[in-house]
Design an enzyme around this catalytic site. Structure first.
Site, PDB file in Angstrom:
ATOM      1  N   GLU A 293       7.334  53.254 -20.421  1.00 20.82           N
ATOM      2  CA  GLU A 293       6.126  53.743 -21.086  1.00 20.82           C
ATOM      3  C   GLU A 293       5.058  52.660 -21.026  1.00 20.82           C
ATOM      4  O   GLU A 293       4.244  52.646 -20.123  1.00 20.82           O
ATOM      5  CB  GLU A 293       6.465  54.136 -22.533  1.00 20.82           C
ATOM      6  CG  GLU A 293       5.391  54.983 -23.194  1.00 20.82           C
ATOM      7  CD  GLU A 293       5.893  55.623 -24.470  1.00 20.82           C
ATOM      8  OE1 GLU A 293       5.059  56.141 -25.215  1.00 20.82           O
ATOM      9  OE2 GLU A 293       7.116  55.623 -24.727  1.00 20.82           O
TER      10      GLU A 293
ATOM     11  N   GLU B 138       9.488  49.969 -33.824  1.00 13.33           N
ATOM     12  CA  GLU B 138       8.761  51.236 -33.742  1.00 13.33           C
ATOM     13  C   GLU B 138       9.087  52.140 -34.928  1.00 13.33           C
ATOM     14  O   GLU B 138       8.209  52.744 -35.538  1.00 13.33           O
ATOM     15  CB  GLU B 138       9.119  51.955 -32.444  1.00 13.33           C
ATOM     16  CG  GLU B 138       8.446  53.297 -32.263  1.00 13.33           C
ATOM     17  CD  GLU B 138       8.754  53.914 -30.911  1.00 13.33           C
ATOM     18  OE1 GLU B 138       7.952  54.749 -30.450  1.00 13.33           O
ATOM     19  OE2 GLU B 138       9.786  53.557 -30.300  1.00 13.33           O
TER      20      GLU B 138
END
Length: 932
Positions: A456, A730
């Site tokens: 990503e 995260e």
């Protein structure tokens, strides 16, 4: 003119960059810092010497307009500054600074892009070269270079600079950057050679998720460069890439951002970038590119530091894993000796799971490098055109015995200057702050990414929208983020004003608006102006800001609410299922309409600042209508919200949507009740987390904010710290209590969004906040939380170093404040009147309120809100339960609502009676602790 040595000018610079590189603008703004031993010193005027001509300016020293004729390409100006204070004192001249114009004029970019004549199907790294002869003395030589991909240039065997991953990732279809290097010292009379080492980097990467992943920009890398030689007689010669160059595959056999890099040293070609290299390479091919490169205005990625191996681990499977003790971003540098053809393989991961590399969070990213030895003595190698996010690395195929000193980690990130620091007496809070710093370092690599390890590493707009205030305190990221905003505006212009989820945007499908994500268009430039005081960012981004607001207003219609569309909402609310991170407690329409108001209000404020009166009036009126609609739709007269969740209250309070004082207090009280009912565990996601502490403190609930900050149980800021985190995760529970990785597919251990709390630590706990743009005035309002004996914070503002340090001395609060020259500080201590001071070192004291002497007994019949508010009683309950059943204790922590309508006895109705008895015994012990 008589000068004094107690007033000094330092850090004179042109433009936003801090590294003295050629400036991108023909009229760069000038900034300098004044140091003064005099109290209350204020600059009244400044004289700028431009090397033969001078200009006089007034009292400003930050982002001062260029006072001379525009710089011609490659023109150099030697600048000095001296300042005069309001008291008549005048400094000596500053140290001279040479400013070089890095932009191109006239003919502009003349160099075609070139690539391999017959590239393979995959995006193969390559080398390109050309020899040339210099027949007379050279006065100066400047190299301009760029790539659709990443590259480094060598002249006569020497790299032209220390930049990495150049030119970085931009929206390639709209914008390419070039780097400028002064290479005069590398050119000599006679034969010379220029060589370019390049690979695909971000340009050829595959983007998207699962089966949707695909290439976006192009299949092959290409490069472009022009060397401008200026001779002593004033003539110029341009040596540019074209089809007279040759190109070949080299020893780098594969390279990718996600996959890693593979290098075969047996394929090296000695002297390939030096004159006289005699290998026969095919001619390079011209690659059509319809974007004209522009000069880089931000610092490049550089090798910042190295980290040694902290521990060598033999895993249960027998693998050799290196622990560097810190989750970082970069690559490994190895020193190895062995037979030709031996291959060392390096696999990277952020965590261990069950003693082995935790690879599942990497998804499709191989994150693997390999080096095949040429077999000639000691060989030193590190990848050049990739990077990884990792703390651990597995080493396979090492020839002979492995020694820890043979491998070190090289830390990479954009080379921003550190400007902010924070420390307290609480070691876990210190580690939390250090995790924020490392998280920013790892994710500010060419652009602000969401994570640096998996498939990503994208410029998610929501993450940087919430994190910019923190980022701009810790590092001088003005140039970095201003450059990224240019890409945001270009992507947005191609999508009818809609900001995509990520910038640059290589994801499939049309861009759709998302609240808190697209609002980076208005929030980030506003925050940069607030912290750096360069209004150019507002001038440059104003059309983007307005276009975003207009795109949202078209969706709001007459109701003046943003409803019914896809939203990320309060992303990663800890109560959302792992597989559905958008399923938050707060209605996404509330988040969307709150940001509709915020962005519209920011556009109105920016228009007023820029003197666009008509826009200011129109958007201000529209913002008022949105605010009224929001309150009418989502807030009851009593101060309850349609979504009775912390994030809903935090956005309504912190964005100034609800303005009635009585209703605001009721909402702040309800927010505190909800936090207490959750056991002082985090119950907010990306949207609410940066706002909740300020909302609580402003409503008078400092103790609730303190408990939220110092909570160690899952979910909380300090939970990750207790689990050994060295960056921000995260998810609140990226790793579960049993050491296993969160089952959600999307799990990263290096995401900075939840680290946005550091801005509150700096401003509130530390007590150092900007009161005017660029900290021209500062607010000093420290928050001496119970549990902290002292705290200190320092920030190099555009005007100089400001700092606040406070400590407890019994019932007295002692505060030391350093105010830079030219700055005023408003100091507000607990229980004291506000006072204003000028520059210098100041000391203040204030008396703190005494803590309550008596503690009400806690029993099984005490309401739960009182139980959780009493830290020792709460800990006694949980410890007693843990001794009975750890799983029961975890469930009790997670499921109990600590509300006044229930008691401990009520909560154990369905529990084994021995659990209740154990809790009762533990509570009695807290009232009557044993005598030692």
């Amino acid at each position: 003119m008589t000068t004094t040595d107690d007033v000094r000018v330092i850090r004179l610079r042109a433009g936003r960059r801090n590294d003295g590189a050629p400036v991108a603008d023909a009229r760069p703004r000038l900034s300098w810092i004044v140091e003064s031993d005099r109290t209350d010193w204020v600059q009244a005027s400044a004289e700028i010497d431009g090397g033969g001509e001078t200009a006089n300016v007034g009292g400003e020293s930050v982002a001062v307009e260029w006072p001379f004729a525009p710089l011609e390409p490659r023109e150099q100006r030697t600048l000095r500054v001296r300042v005069t204070g309001a008291d008549g004192s005048t400094s000596a001249w500053s140290e001279p600074v040479v400013v070089t114009a890095g932009h191109l004029g006239g003919a502009g970019w003349q160099a075609p892009f070139i690539g391999l004549a017959a590239p393979s199907d995959d995006a193969r790294p390559a080398l390109a070269r050309r020899e040339f002869v210099v027949d007379r003395p050279v006065r100066s030589a400047y190299l301009y270079s760029t790539a659709q991909g990443v590259h480094q240039v060598e002249i006569n065997g020497t790299p032209v600079d220390d930049g990495e991953m150049k030119p970085g990732w931009t929206s390639y279809q709209h914008r390419l950057l070039f780097d400028v290097a002064d290479v005069t010292s590398l050119i000599h009379t006679g034969a010379n050679a220029i060589g370019i080492d390049y690979a695909g980097g971000w340009f050829t990467e595959i983007y998207g998720f699962r089966e949707m992943a695909r290439p976006f920009y192009g299949p092959q890398p290409s490069v472009s460069a022009q060397l401008v030689l200026t001779f002593d007689d004033g003539a110029e010669q341009v040596i540019a890439t074209d089809d007279s160059w040759t190109a070949s595959e080299g020893p780098r056999t594969a390279s990718g951002i996600y996959a890693g890099e593979h290098y075969d040293a047996r394929l090296e070609m000695a002297g390939w970038s030096q004159p006289g290299f005699d290998a026969e390479w095919p001619a390079a091919t011209i690659v059509p590119v319809d974007v004209t490169p522009a000069p880089r205005a931000a610092e490049p990625v550089r090798r910042i530091e190295t980290v040694p191996v902290a521990e060598v681990i033999t895993t249960p499977s027998g693998a050799t894993v290196l622990d560097f003790g810190q989750n970082l971003v970069g690559r490994l540098r190895i020193t190895v000796h062995g037979p030709a053809g031996s291959t060392v393989t390096l696999r990277h991961a952020e965590v261990l799971e069950h003693g082995e590399l935790g690879l599942r969070p990497l998804r499709a990213a191989a994150a693997t490098d390999s080096y095949t030895l040429r077999g000639e003595g000691l060989e030193v190698w590190e990848p050049k055109f990739t990077f990884h996010g990792f703390r651990y690395a597995q080493v396979d195929g090492w020839p002979g015995d492995f020694a820890p000193h043979a491998v070190e980690a090289v830390v990479l990130h954009s080379d921003m200057r550190r400007t902010g620091w924070f420390e307290t007496s609480h070691p876990l809070v210190n580690r939390l702050h250090e995790n924020v710093v490392w998280g920013m370092r790892g994710n500010f690599l060419s652009l602000p990414t969401d994570c640096p390890q998996r498939d990503e590493r994208l410029g998610w707009t929501g993450d940087i929208q919430v994190f910019t205030p923190t980022a701009s305190y810790l590092f001088d990221c003005d140039a970095f983020l201003s450059s990224w905003l240019e890409d945001l505006a270009l992507e947005q212009a191609a999508n009818d004003g809609v900001v995509p989820f990520v910038v640059p945007d290589p994801l499939p499908g049309d861009a759709a608006p998302a609240a808190a994500w697209g609002d980076a268009a208005t929030v980030v430039p506003t925050a940069l102006y607030e912290r750096f005081a360069n209004r150019d960012v507002l001038e440059t981004q104003y059309d983007s800001m307005r276009a975003w607001a207009d795109a949202l207003l078209r969706r709001a219609g007459e109701r003046m609410l943003w409803e019914g569309e896809f939203q990320f909402g309060d992303w990663l609310d800890p109560d959302a299922p792992p597989e559905h991170p958008a399923d938050a407690k707060t209605d996404p329409d509330i988040v969307a309409s709150a940001y509709l108001y915020r962005s519209t209000r920011l556009v109105a404020d920016t228009a007023a600042l820029l003197g666009r009166a008509d826009d200011a009036e129109r958007y201000a009126g529209t913002a008022d209508r949105i605010r009224d609609a929001f309150v009418r739709e989502y807030v009851t007269p009593a101060g309850r919200m349609l979504s009775d969740a912390p994030t809903a209250y935090a956005v309504a309070l912190r964005f100034g949507i609800v303005q009635d004082a009585t209703r605001r207090q009721a909402m702040g009280d309800r927010l505190a009740e909800l936090v207490r009912a959750a056991g002082f565990h985090m119950s907010t996601g990306f949207v609410g987390t940066p706002l909740i502490q300020d909302a609580l403190v402003e409503a008078g609930h400092v103790e609730v904010a303190r408990r939220l900050l110092l909570q160690r149980e899952n979910p909380s800021w300090l939970y990750a710290v207790t689990m050994g985190a060295t960056t921000i995760w995260e998810r609140w529970d990226s790793m579960l209590e049993d050491g296993s990785i969160n089952p959600g597919e999307m799990t990263s251990f290096n995401h900075y969004a939840f680290g946005a709390v550091a801005d509150w630590l700096h401003r509130a706990v530390g007590g150092l906040a900007p009161a005017e743009p660029g900290y021209r005035a500062i607010d000093v309002r420290p928050l001496p939380l119970d549990g902290l004996d002292w705290a200190r914070t320092a920030h190099e503002t555009p005007y100089g170093l400001a700092s606040v340090e406070w400590r407890r001395a019994g019932s007295t609060l002692e505060v030391d404040v350093v105010v830079p020259a030219g700055v005023r500080a408003r100091v507000q201590l607990p229980g004291a009147e506000q006072t204003e001071v000028g520059s210098g070192h100041h000391r203040f004291t204030a008396e703190l309120e005494a803590a309550a002497a008596e503690r009400a007994p806690i029993t099984l019949d005490t309401p739960l809100d009182r139980v959780v508010a009493d830290e020792s009683a709460y800990e006694a309950v949980i410890d007693a339960l843990t001794q009975q059943s750890p799983e029961a204790a975890r469930e009790f922590r997670r499921r109990t609502k600590w509300i006044p309508q229930r008691t401990l006895r009520n909560s154990f109705v369905m529990a084994p009676q021995e659990h209740l008895a154990a809790v009762e015994v533990a509570l009695v012990a807290t009232q009557h602790p044993p005598v030692e």
